[in-house]
Design a protein around this motif. Structure first.
Motif, PDB file in Angstrom:
ATOM      1  N   ARG A   3      -2.894   2.719 -39.357  1.00 34.76           N
ATOM      2  CA  ARG A   3      -4.006   3.674 -39.309  1.00 34.76           C
ATOM      3  C   ARG A   3      -5.186   3.048 -38.574  1.00 34.76           C
ATOM      4  N   ASP A   4      -5.948   3.880 -37.958  1.00 38.72           N
ATOM      5  CA  ASP A   4      -7.139   3.414 -37.251  1.00 38.72           C
ATOM      6  C   ASP A   4      -8.247   3.137 -38.269  1.00 38.72           C
ATOM      7  N   ARG A   5      -8.663   1.872 -38.370  1.00 35.53           N
ATOM      8  CA  ARG A   5      -9.632   1.465 -39.393  1.00 35.53           C
ATOM      9  C   ARG A   5     -10.992   1.124 -38.799  1.00 35.53           C
ATOM     10  N   LYS A   6     -11.288   1.636 -37.658  1.00 40.35           N
ATOM     11  CA  LYS A   6     -12.562   1.314 -37.035  1.00 40.35           C
ATOM     12  C   LYS A   6     -13.739   1.937 -37.783  1.00 40.35           C
ATOM     13  N   ASP A   7     -13.488   3.024 -38.469  1.00 39.69           N
ATOM     14  CA  ASP A   7     -14.581   3.678 -39.172  1.00 39.69           C
ATOM     15  C   ASP A   7     -14.801   3.120 -40.572  1.00 39.69           C
ATOM     16  N   GLN A   8     -13.914   2.227 -41.051  1.00 41.19           N
ATOM     17  CA  GLN A   8     -14.056   1.655 -42.382  1.00 41.19           C
ATOM     18  C   GLN A   8     -14.716   0.286 -42.302  1.00 41.19           C
ATOM     19  N   LEU A   9     -15.325  -0.103 -43.403  1.00 40.98           N
ATOM     20  CA  LEU A   9     -15.972  -1.403 -43.500  1.00 40.98           C
ATOM     21  C   LEU A   9     -14.906  -2.442 -43.832  1.00 40.98           C
ATOM     22  N   GLN A  13     -16.984  -7.648 -42.255  1.00 41.66           N
ATOM     23  CA  GLN A  13     -18.236  -6.915 -42.151  1.00 41.66           C
ATOM     24  C   GLN A  13     -18.907  -6.804 -43.516  1.00 41.66           C
TER      25      GLN A  13
END
Length: 72
Positions: A3-9, A13
């Motif tokens: 899954r694309d996790r770019k939007d999650q912390l 980070q």
């Protein structure tokens, strides 16, 4: 099927944000709260007098624990 996790912390980070928040809180605590002039504390004569007194209780403590034998 990743899954694309770019939007999650992410973990890194999260710790980076935690460290930054901790540093900001420490800086806020260290900064002076008031800018008034500092005054020296004068303890007065009552607080600077000698407090040790060789009372009957202290003498009994020394006698019970054998400290009088050390004086000989």
């Amino acid at each position: 099927m990743e899954r694309d996790r770019k939007d999650q912390l992410g973990r890194r980070q999260f710790f980076r944000a935690l460290g930054g928040g901790t540093a900001a809180a420490a800086a806020a605590l260290v900064s002076p709260l008031s800018t008034g002039e500092a005054k020296a504390y004068d303890p007065g004569s009552e607080e600077t007098r000698a407090r040790y007194r060789e009372t009957d209780h202290v003498k009994a403590f020394y006698r019970t624990n054998g400290y009088e034998t050390l004086k000989k």
